[in-house]
Design a protein around this motif. Structure first.
Motif, PDB file in Angstrom:
ATOM      1  N   LEU A 515     -20.882 -45.955  18.745  1.00  9.49           N
ATOM      2  CA  LEU A 515     -20.040 -45.332  19.771  1.00  9.49           C
ATOM      3  C   LEU A 515     -20.327 -46.061  21.088  1.00  9.49           C
ATOM      4  N   TYR A 516     -19.287 -46.580  21.729  1.00  2.80           N
ATOM      5  CA  TYR A 516     -19.531 -47.411  22.903  1.00  2.80           C
ATOM      6  C   TYR A 516     -18.933 -46.805  24.164  1.00  2.80           C
ATOM      7  N   THR A 517     -19.661 -46.938  25.276  1.00  4.99           N
ATOM      8  CA  THR A 517     -19.102 -46.516  26.568  1.00  4.99           C
ATOM      9  C   THR A 517     -18.961 -47.755  27.444  1.00  4.99           C
ATOM     10  N   LEU A 518     -18.214 -47.627  28.529  1.00  2.00           N
ATOM     11  CA  LEU A 518     -18.021 -48.781  29.418  1.00  2.00           C
ATOM     12  C   LEU A 518     -19.158 -48.857  30.415  1.00  2.00           C
ATOM     13  N   GLY A 519     -19.488 -50.089  30.825  1.00  2.00           N
ATOM     14  CA  GLY A 519     -20.392 -50.215  31.966  1.00  2.00           C
ATOM     15  C   GLY A 519     -19.672 -49.616  33.163  1.00  2.00           C
ATOM     16  N   THR A 520     -20.315 -48.694  33.878  1.00  2.00           N
ATOM     17  CA  THR A 520     -19.640 -48.008  34.979  1.00  2.00           C
ATOM     18  C   THR A 520     -20.541 -47.986  36.204  1.00  2.00           C
ATOM     19  N   VAL A 521     -20.001 -48.355  37.357  1.00  2.00           N
ATOM     20  CA  VAL A 521     -20.743 -48.287  38.619  1.00  2.00           C
ATOM     21  C   VAL A 521     -19.792 -47.692  39.655  1.00  2.00           C
ATOM     22  N   VAL A 522     -20.273 -46.732  40.429  1.00  2.00           N
ATOM     23  CA  VAL A 522     -19.434 -46.133  41.473  1.00  2.00           C
ATOM     24  C   VAL A 522     -19.991 -46.566  42.821  1.00  2.00           C
ATOM     25  N   ASP A 606     -12.307 -56.071  19.720  1.00  2.00           N
ATOM     26  CA  ASP A 606     -13.550 -56.472  19.056  1.00  2.00           C
ATOM     27  C   ASP A 606     -13.907 -55.481  17.946  1.00  2.00           C
ATOM     28  N   GLY A 607     -13.002 -54.513  17.695  1.00  2.00           N
ATOM     29  CA  GLY A 607     -13.264 -53.568  16.607  1.00  2.00           C
ATOM     30  C   GLY A 607     -14.254 -52.469  16.958  1.00  2.00           C
ATOM     31  N   ARG A 608     -14.714 -52.402  18.221  1.00  2.00           N
ATOM     32  CA  ARG A 608     -15.683 -51.350  18.571  1.00  2.00           C
ATOM     33  C   ARG A 608     -14.950 -50.080  18.988  1.00  2.00           C
ATOM     34  N   HIS A 609     -15.595 -48.939  18.749  1.00  2.00           N
ATOM     35  CA  HIS A 609     -14.992 -47.657  19.139  1.00  2.00           C
ATOM     36  C   HIS A 609     -15.488 -47.271  20.524  1.00  2.00           C
ATOM     37  N   TYR A 610     -14.596 -47.370  21.515  1.00  2.00           N
ATOM     38  CA  TYR A 610     -14.977 -47.042  22.889  1.00  2.00           C
ATOM     39  C   TYR A 610     -14.541 -45.631  23.244  1.00  2.00           C
ATOM     40  N   ILE A 611     -15.334 -44.927  24.050  1.00  2.00           N
ATOM     41  CA  ILE A 611     -14.829 -43.697  24.665  1.00  2.00           C
ATOM     42  C   ILE A 611     -14.872 -43.881  26.180  1.00  2.00           C
ATOM     43  N   LEU A 612     -13.822 -43.382  26.845  1.00  2.00           N
ATOM     44  CA  LEU A 612     -13.816 -43.496  28.308  1.00  2.00           C
ATOM     45  C   LEU A 612     -13.254 -42.214  28.911  1.00  2.00           C
ATOM     46  N   ASP A 613     -13.248 -42.143  30.233  1.00  2.00           N
ATOM     47  CA  ASP A 613     -12.843 -40.916  30.937  1.00  2.00           C
ATOM     48  C   ASP A 613     -13.672 -39.723  30.490  1.00  2.00           C
ATOM     49  N   LEU A 614     -14.959 -39.816  30.732  1.00  2.00           N
ATOM     50  CA  LEU A 614     -15.857 -38.747  30.279  1.00  2.00           C
ATOM     51  C   LEU A 614     -16.082 -37.733  31.378  1.00  2.00           C
ATOM     52  N   LEU A 615     -15.053 -37.515  32.229  1.00  3.90           N
ATOM     53  CA  LEU A 615     -15.326 -36.705  33.415  1.00  3.90           C
ATOM     54  C   LEU A 615     -15.539 -35.239  33.081  1.00  3.90           C
ATOM     55  N   ARG A 616     -15.198 -34.832  31.858  1.00  3.95           N
ATOM     56  CA  ARG A 616     -15.430 -33.428  31.518  1.00  3.95           C
ATOM     57  C   ARG A 616     -16.396 -33.298  30.353  1.00  3.95           C
ATOM     58  N   THR A 617     -17.402 -34.132  30.349  1.00  8.58           N
ATOM     59  CA  THR A 617     -18.362 -34.038  29.253  1.00  8.58           C
ATOM     60  C   THR A 617     -19.031 -32.673  29.282  1.00  8.58           C
ATOM     61  N   PHE A 618     -19.306 -32.176  30.489  1.00 13.48           N
ATOM     62  CA  PHE A 618     -20.004 -30.897  30.620  1.00 13.48           C
ATOM     63  C   PHE A 618     -19.021 -29.806  31.012  1.00 13.48           C
ATOM     64  N   PRO A 619     -19.315 -28.566  30.631  1.00 11.96           N
ATOM     65  CA  PRO A 619     -18.357 -27.473  30.806  1.00 11.96           C
ATOM     66  C   PRO A 619     -18.113 -27.153  32.278  1.00 11.96           C
ATOM     67  N   PRO A 620     -16.951 -26.521  32.569  1.00 14.55           N
ATOM     68  CA  PRO A 620     -16.598 -26.228  33.964  1.00 14.55           C
ATOM     69  C   PRO A 620     -17.526 -25.183  34.581  1.00 14.55           C
ATOM     70  N   ASP A 621     -17.643 -25.226  35.889  1.00 17.34           N
ATOM     71  CA  ASP A 621     -18.494 -24.292  36.621  1.00 17.34           C
ATOM     72  C   ASP A 621     -17.598 -23.182  37.169  1.00 17.34           C
ATOM     73  N   LEU A 622     -17.648 -22.022  36.525  1.00 15.85           N
ATOM     74  CA  LEU A 622     -16.706 -20.958  36.881  1.00 15.85           C
ATOM     75  C   LEU A 622     -16.956 -20.393  38.272  1.00 15.85           C
ATOM     76  N   ASN A 623     -18.157 -20.594  38.813  1.00 11.36           N
ATOM     77  CA  ASN A 623     -18.387 -20.084  40.167  1.00 11.36           C
ATOM     78  C   ASN A 623     -17.455 -20.758  41.166  1.00 11.36           C
ATOM     79  N   PHE A 624     -17.006 -21.974  40.825  1.00  9.67           N
ATOM     80  CA  PHE A 624     -16.133 -22.691  41.753  1.00  9.67           C
ATOM     81  C   PHE A 624     -14.758 -22.938  41.130  1.00  9.67           C
ATOM     82  N   LEU A 625     -14.392 -22.105  40.166  1.00 10.61           N
ATOM     83  CA  LEU A 625     -13.106 -22.293  39.523  1.00 10.61           C
ATOM     84  C   LEU A 625     -12.455 -20.923  39.339  1.00 10.61           C
ATOM     85  N   PRO A 626     -11.817 -20.406  40.394  1.00  8.08           N
ATOM     86  CA  PRO A 626     -11.221 -19.073  40.241  1.00  8.08           C
ATOM     87  C   PRO A 626     -10.119 -19.133  39.191  1.00  8.08           C
TER      88      PRO A 626
END
Length: 1335
Positions: A515-522, A606-626
């Motif tokens: 399972l491959y992810t992209l090199g990411t730098v912000v 290259d035949g590799r399985h990439y996953i991207l856009d992992l911005l919701r890997t963790f569950p939402p925080d309901l304290n800030f999501l009415p």
């Protein structure tokens, strides 16, 4: 012939850092060690010689084989852990060869069979007498050695062989490398690269305070009369109570940096490149030089070397001058034509090799300095060439031009990892490629924002543009094509990259094969957020719709899935706590996913399985999501949640998920245990009612849930509310130890419960199955037969629909999310505040505060809530300053950097607390049309800041000066926080913030803007395990074994990270502490010195961690008899702490006690009292007047008064201390006895003194006076007190004592859990704080 320097990225990584760790101290190998570590200098391009391990497409086949061979001999036994020791031993059997270079005497060099010939080149390019050669080969009996061969594979090379250095003809590339190398040597002491934040240079000032290397000076200075010569008076601004906070001492002047000028100008000539006919003659390039004596000369670099030609600035005449001084090395040539060059270059090289290697090695990631002096801008051919050629990274040193980052990042992941040597090799490769990628991405992001890169869609408006540079894809943090419209527009687009990065980090850490992810730098730079990603092969040729085979490209309207992806993601679902779930697609068909819908799966060319856009890997925080129609649990509601947030991407941190699951696990065990005990009880009465009805009045799940939210145990009489038990503080249920005592037999029941749940979750008998089932239900486990909590990240995502048959599941998941949100507010925030109250967490500045919050899984957006909680805490005074002020720093920074267009606000943010409007149009913001910021007044800015505080943190602040007043902030500290957060570099000089007439800043004061970079930090897993087990051993009292494990960890860390890294720093600190405890002071000093240098270089010169390291080093210096150095170091630490947090911080008490004790030792009693009394005040404030720390402070003050013969004051303080000991420890305790003995002694002394005085009054001058005993404290007694306050316990090494000590430590721990004992020492259990920081 192959070049010597760094053609081969892949070759150097095994630069055998092992010896560095082991023997760098013992002198014999010094020259070699130094050179090994300073690969940075030696390679021609100024880039570390191990640029990339897996160079693109493996252009260097042989190297890679060599690499795997290199650890090959240990593979046979590397499989078992028992032999991990051997891996290291094998690398250490070195031998000596003789090296004969032209014009020098032959010298011996220690090498190891694993090394490559390449590494001998590096050593020679760094040695003082051979550093000016770059273009040479090594020959053994007339045969040229292959650069990439390992020494053990060379026939006839053995102990004592003679290697000849033979000069080789130059090529254009070699000539350029030579010029670069000479320029690097000339600049080797010049700090400008560190100020400019390039090439991974950073500042270090330790050597100024220790006068060079500590190791030698220890032996030199140990003369008995050292006391007389010390001037102990600190500068005025360091004394307690001083209100001045000067900025200039932050960077003391280093006399070595007054550069000795060797040349005025060294630059490429305008006559380059040579015309065709001259190429035939062997001209490679032309240089132009101005010597110190003002002689202007033109040089030709030819295949045979360098010579003077007859060209001038305006006429081209390539013929050799007469004499031409043809020399193979540029240095030899210049030494002949300029006497000043010869003299200064020699002196410079002497100084260069004397510096500690750690001052010179490149750091793995760039560290930026927020202050810098005004440096003259000098001519520099290499810098100019780097800026203006189309060079992207260091391509001309890498075969095959630009690096294929994606290929490198993924190939390193695929390396084998079956045994230790393989894992080391793999981790080193991953780390190296990551740090190179981060550097390249940062450089690219800056080029994009500075307008140096052409967009791939130049026709669209600026915010929409995307860029490709050096095989990296760049996009800006704006909501392009209304992608995030539902989620909060630009605000969501700004938050998404960091969430995505957290996802990449999480999947990377799980490290599933296939399972491959992209090199990411912000990168945040000049007010823009840029995301840099490696490029999936083939993605640019296809439309997104065709390539995505898993997930959704439109936030859940259309969804697809893929069996291979499900299989791969299934492996990550347990560690990441992600639940497999079904969603409906546009045709209302069920689609199974094992991640959030946004997570896209793409198979690259290259035949590799990439996953991207992992911005919701963790569950939402309901304290800030009415969410309409959803109620949060009462804990959250009480604190005003849910709150409106500026985007809908707020999610919980991974640390919170882990803590929550662990909390639930304890709960699960307790429930099961209670029911089992009831069943036991019921067996007698033969009633077999389901136990759960008895554990809680209301059998409904909800009641149990609420019960467990509040109490950490549903007791038989309904949910008992534990929150109120301990004086109003919610005890963190994770520390469920208190409960162990409160439920009889819980521990046995726990074991019982564990036996019930079989490995596969199959239970032994139906009764126990029922118990487990009930407990599972109650804690919200997704399985009914074993404990297993996972979250569905798609709950509450707009646009995602779930099939009807999973309604129950969805309901359960919603409840779990609400519970997690409530857990954050009701447990994690109070536990953070409690940790700060009992001083196990002491944030000093924004960065350490952020770290403290994140370790407990609290997002920064909760700052307002944390502050409210602090305000309500009964012991508020103890949290008062350091808490609130730190918080506010953080606030201001967050404001200042989270405006939608932060560039615009950068200049005024400097005015923040300076209430002075100055229109400065000195910086061009990206757009060009938005110059509104230039006319912004401080009042408007403050309005913006206050509204930002209100909307983001729900925290109210008034105007600048009120904030500063109310929280006792220092403007200089705010300035530091703002600059560090936003990447501003300011001129180092004294700023007057309080003048009402003249603005504090002018435009000349802003020197630079740096990028603020977020990236993944790959870990050295094996080393980390060694380190942890070493810590555990030490805490159990097995020092020797602990020490060996930590040493082993250090070797492995060096192997993976190279010589510089935060984790190596923690390792060295712990080692030094162990050396010290075991009585090896010189060794402790040497390790701690490395730790300080490394902390300065890797974390920054005024990072709170660096301040701590300075304090430890001062203690070891004192123990080594280097008193003046110890004082200088303590004064430096105090200055830095004043700068970072101000005087009002619990750590300041410890620092002042240290300073006071050392001053007492050198008989500076009045000064000593000032510091000790300040420490007493701070301790009383933060620990409460009855604390044992305060008792100790009283005792220290009493001792100084005794030395001054002021017995009355001494008695007064010692009595205070005695009272505290008596009340806290009881009459019989040894501390109380010691104190009462000392009181008796003081009383006798006081009486004797009184008698003498009376005698004098009575008989005048002819009285017979009894000599009084005035004791100057012995060094040993001072050291003993220093050890006590720094929490160091000495271990007498007889077996019996050890046993007693272990028993004592265990007893202490039990007492502590019961909260009965207040810590006497800083950390009686050998410094638990030495855990490696979590990023």
């Amino acid at each position: 012939m192959v070049s010597k320097t760094d053609d081969i990225p892949a070759s150097v990584p095994n630069c055998n850092p092992v010896d560095l760790a082991d023997d760098a101290g013992d002198g014999a190998q010094d020259s070699k060690e130094t050179s090994k570590t300073s690969l940075k200098e030696s390679c021609g391009c100024g880039h570390s010689a191990d640029t990339a391990m897996v160079n693109g497409d493996g252009a260097h086949g042989p190297t890679e084989e060599a690499e795997s061979r290199q650890d090959g001999n240990s593979e046979a036994d590397g499989g078992e852990d028992s032999n991990e020791q051997e891996v290291i031993v094998i690398q250490d059997t070195g031998f000596t060869v003789k090296i004969q270079a032209p014009g020098t005497e032959p010298f011996d060099l220690q090498v190891s069979p694993q090394e490559m010939v390449q590494e001998i080149h590096q050593v020679l390019m760094d040695r003082e007498d051979t550093c000016h050669r770059t273009c040479f080969s090594l020959q053994l009996d007339g045969n040229v050695l292959d650069n990439f061969a390992e020494l053990k594979s060379i026939e006839g090379l053995q102990e004592g062989s003679l290697l000849k250095v033979v000069e080789e003809p130059y090529t254009v590339r070699e000539a350029r490398i030579h010029v670069r190398h000479i320029r690097d040597l000339l600049k080797s002491l010049d700090p400008s690269d560190a100020y400019n934040g390039v090439d991974c240079n950073s500042l270090s000032f330790l050597s100024i305070f220790t006068d060079g290397d500590l190791g030698d000076s220890g032996k030199r200075k140990k003369k008995g009369n050292e006391l007389e010569q010390i001037d102990c008076t600190p500068p005025e601004h360091i004394l307690p109570g001083s209100k001045e906070r000067p900025l200039v001492p932050l960077q003391p002047q280093n006399k070595d940096w007054k550069p000795m000028q060797c040349l005025k100008v060294l630059t490429m000539s305008g006559w380059n490149p040579p015309p065709g006919n001259r190429k035939m003659h062997g001209d490679l390039m032309y240089l132009y030089i101005v010597t110190v004596e003002e002689r202007h000369v033109s040089l030709t670099a030819s295949t045979r070397g360098f010579y003077l030609n007859q060209s001038t600035t305006y006429t081209f005449n390539p013929k050799p001058a007469n004499p031409s001084f043809l020399s193979h090395s540029l240095v030899e040539l210049l030494s002949q034509i300029s006497p000043a060059f010869k003299k200064n270059f020699t002196a410079l090289q002497k100084k260069r090799v004397q510096r500690h290697p750690f001052e010179r090695i490149a750091t793995p990631f760039q560290v930026y300095s927020w202050t810098a002096p005004q440096v003259d801008h000098a001519m520099d051919c290499v810098r100019a060439e780097d800026a203006y050629t189309s060079r992207l990274g260091y391509e001309e040193h890498i075969p095959g031009q630009t690096r294929d980052w994606n290929e490198e990042l993924q190939t390193t992941r695929e390396l084998p990892r079956k045994n230790l040597p393989e894992r080391l090799l793999r981790e080193r490769a991953i780390f190296k490629v990551h740090s190179d990628f981060a550097a390249a991405a940062t450089r690219g992001a800056m080029a994009v924002i500075d307008g140096n890169v052409m967009a791939i869609n130049p026709g669209e408006e600026t915010r929409m543009q995307m860029f490709i540079w050096n095989n990296i894809f760049f996009s800006l943090g704006f909501d392009v094509r209304d992608h995030y419209r539902e989620l909060g527009g630009d605000a969501a687009a700004h938050a998404a990259p960091t969430n995505d990065l957290n996802g990449v980090r999480a999947y990377g850490a799980v490290d599933v094969e296939g399972l491959y992810t992209l090199g990411t730098v912000v990168v945040d730079y000049r007010g823009y957020r840029v995301t840099a990603q490696s490029i999936i092969p083939g993605i640019l040729e296809r439309e997104q719709e065709q390539s995505v085979i898993y997930g959704s490209i439109d936030f859940g309207k259309t969804v697809v899935s893929h069996s291979k992806y499900l299989e791969l993601l299934e492996k990550t679902s347990r560690p990441l706590k992600v639940q497999r779930h079904n969603v409906l697609n546009e045709k209302d068909d069920k689609v199974e996913l094992c991640s959030s819908v946004e997570c896209k799966g793409i198979i690259g060319n290259d035949g590799r399985h990439y996953i991207l856009d992992l911005l919701r890997t963790f569950p939402p925080d309901l304290n800030f999501l009415p969410v309409d129609g959803e109620e949060l649990p009462p804990e959250s509601q009480r604190q005003g949640f849910p709150r409106q947030h500026r985007h809908r991407l707020a999610c919980l941190r991974q640390e919170l998920i882990e803590a929550f699951v662990e909390h639930r696990y304890l709960l699960f065990m307790k429930m099961a245990a209670l029911q089992l005990m009831q069943q036991k009880a019921n067996k007698d009465t033969k009633t077999d009612t389901p136990a759960i009805t008895e554990t809680s009045d209301t059998p409904s799940e909800k009641a149990v849930k609420e019960g467990e939210e509040n109490s950490a145990k549903p007791a038989t009489n309904g949910p008992l509310d534990l929150t109120t038990t301990q004086n109003g503080e919610c005890k963190n249920p994770l520390e469920g130890k208190e409960l162990e005592e409160s439920i009889p037999g819980l521990a046995q029941a726990k074991e019982l419960a564990e036996t019930l749940v079989g490995e596969d979750g199959s239970c032994i008998d139906p009764k126990s199955r029922e118990v487990v089932l009930n407990a599972c239900k109650a804690v919200g486990s997704i399985s009914n037969t074993s404990f297993d909590i996972r979250f569905n990240p798609d709950i509450f995502s707009p646009g995602v629909r779930f099939p009807d048959d999973s309604a129950d599941d969805v309901q359960k998941q919603k409840q779990l999310l609400k519970d997690a949100a409530a857990f954050l507010v009701s447990c994690q925030v109070p536990s953070l505040v409690k940790d700060c109250l009992d001083h196990s967490a002491l944030p000093m500045d924004g960065a350490t505060l952020t770290e403290a919050l994140r370790q407990r899984g609290i997002n920064i957006r909760y700052l307002g809530s944390v502050l409210e909680f602090v305000d309500k805490t009964p012991a508020k005074a103890q949290l008062e300053h350091f808490y609130v002020s730190n918080r506010n720093h953080h606030f201001l920074n967050c404001f200042l950097s989270s405006f939608p267009d932060a560039v615009a606000h950068l200049p005024p943010d400097e005015l923040v607390s300076r209430r002075k409007n100055r229109k400065r149009r000195n910086r061009v913001p990206g757009g060009g049309d938005n110059t509104a910021w230039a006319s912004l007044t401080p009042n408007e800015l403050w309005k913006n800041i206050a509204s930002e505080a209100q909307s983001y943190y729900h925290f109210t602040i008034q105007c600048a000066d009120q904030v500063v007043e109310k929280y006792g902030l220092q403007k200089i500290t705010l300035l530091r926080e703002i600059s560090v957060k936003t990447g501003i570099q300011i001129l180092i000089k004294e700023y007057n913030f309080d003048s009402r007439h003249k603005p504090a800043f002018t435009e000349e004061d802003i020197l630079n803007i740096f990028p603020v970079v977020k990236h993944v930090n790959p870990k050295a897993s094996d080393a980390f395990h060694f380190f942890q087990s070493g810590q555990a051993k030490v805490q159990q009292g097995f020092l020797k074994e602990g020490c060996e494990l930590i040493n082993e960890a250090l070797n492995l860390f060096n192997n993976v990270y190279g010589a510089m890294h935060v984790e190596i720093c923690a390792c060295l600190r712990l080692l030094a502490r162990l050396n010290y405890i075991m009585g090896d002071h010189p060794e402790a000093l040497s390790n701690q010195q490395k730790a300080v240098l490394m902390s300065e270089r890797v974390l920054g010169i005024e990072h709170p961690n660096t301040i701590q390291e300075y304090m430890h080093l001062a203690l070891y210096c004192f123990a080594n008899g280097q008193l003046s150095t110890a004082l200088k170091l303590l004064y430096r630490a105090r200055y830095l702490m004043l700068m970072v947090t101000g005087e009002d911080h619990p750590e300041m008490a410890l620092l002042d006690s240290n300073i006071g004790l050392v001053l007492h030792g050198v008989m500076e009693y009045d000064l000593s009292l000032r510091f000790l009394e300040n420490a007493l005040t701070i301790n009383t404030k933060y620990h409460g007047p009855r604390s044992l720390k305060v008792a100790l402070s009283h005792h220290l003050v009493a001792r100084v008064y005794e030395s001054k013969a002021e017995f009355r004051s001494a008695l007064q303080h010692e009595k205070e201390g005695y009272t505290i000991y008596k009340n806290q420890m009881g009459e019989g305790h040894e501390k109380t006895k010691e104190s009462s003995e000392y009181l008796k002694y003081l009383t006798q002394q006081a009486v004797a003194l009184q008698r003498t005085m009376n005698e004098i009054y009575k008989n005048g001058s002819n009285a017979s006076i009894m000599p009084l005993k005035f004791t100057a404290p012995s060094m040993a007694s001072v050291l003993e007190q220093l050890n006590i306050i720094n929490g160091i316990i000495f271990i007498p090494l007889s077996q019996k004592d050890l046993e007693n000590l272990k028993a004592e430590v265990q007893r202490r721990q039990q007492l502590q859990e019961l909260g009965k004992i207040e810590e006497t020492t800083e950390d009686s259990r050998l410094e638990l704080e030495d855990k490696i920081p979590i990023d």
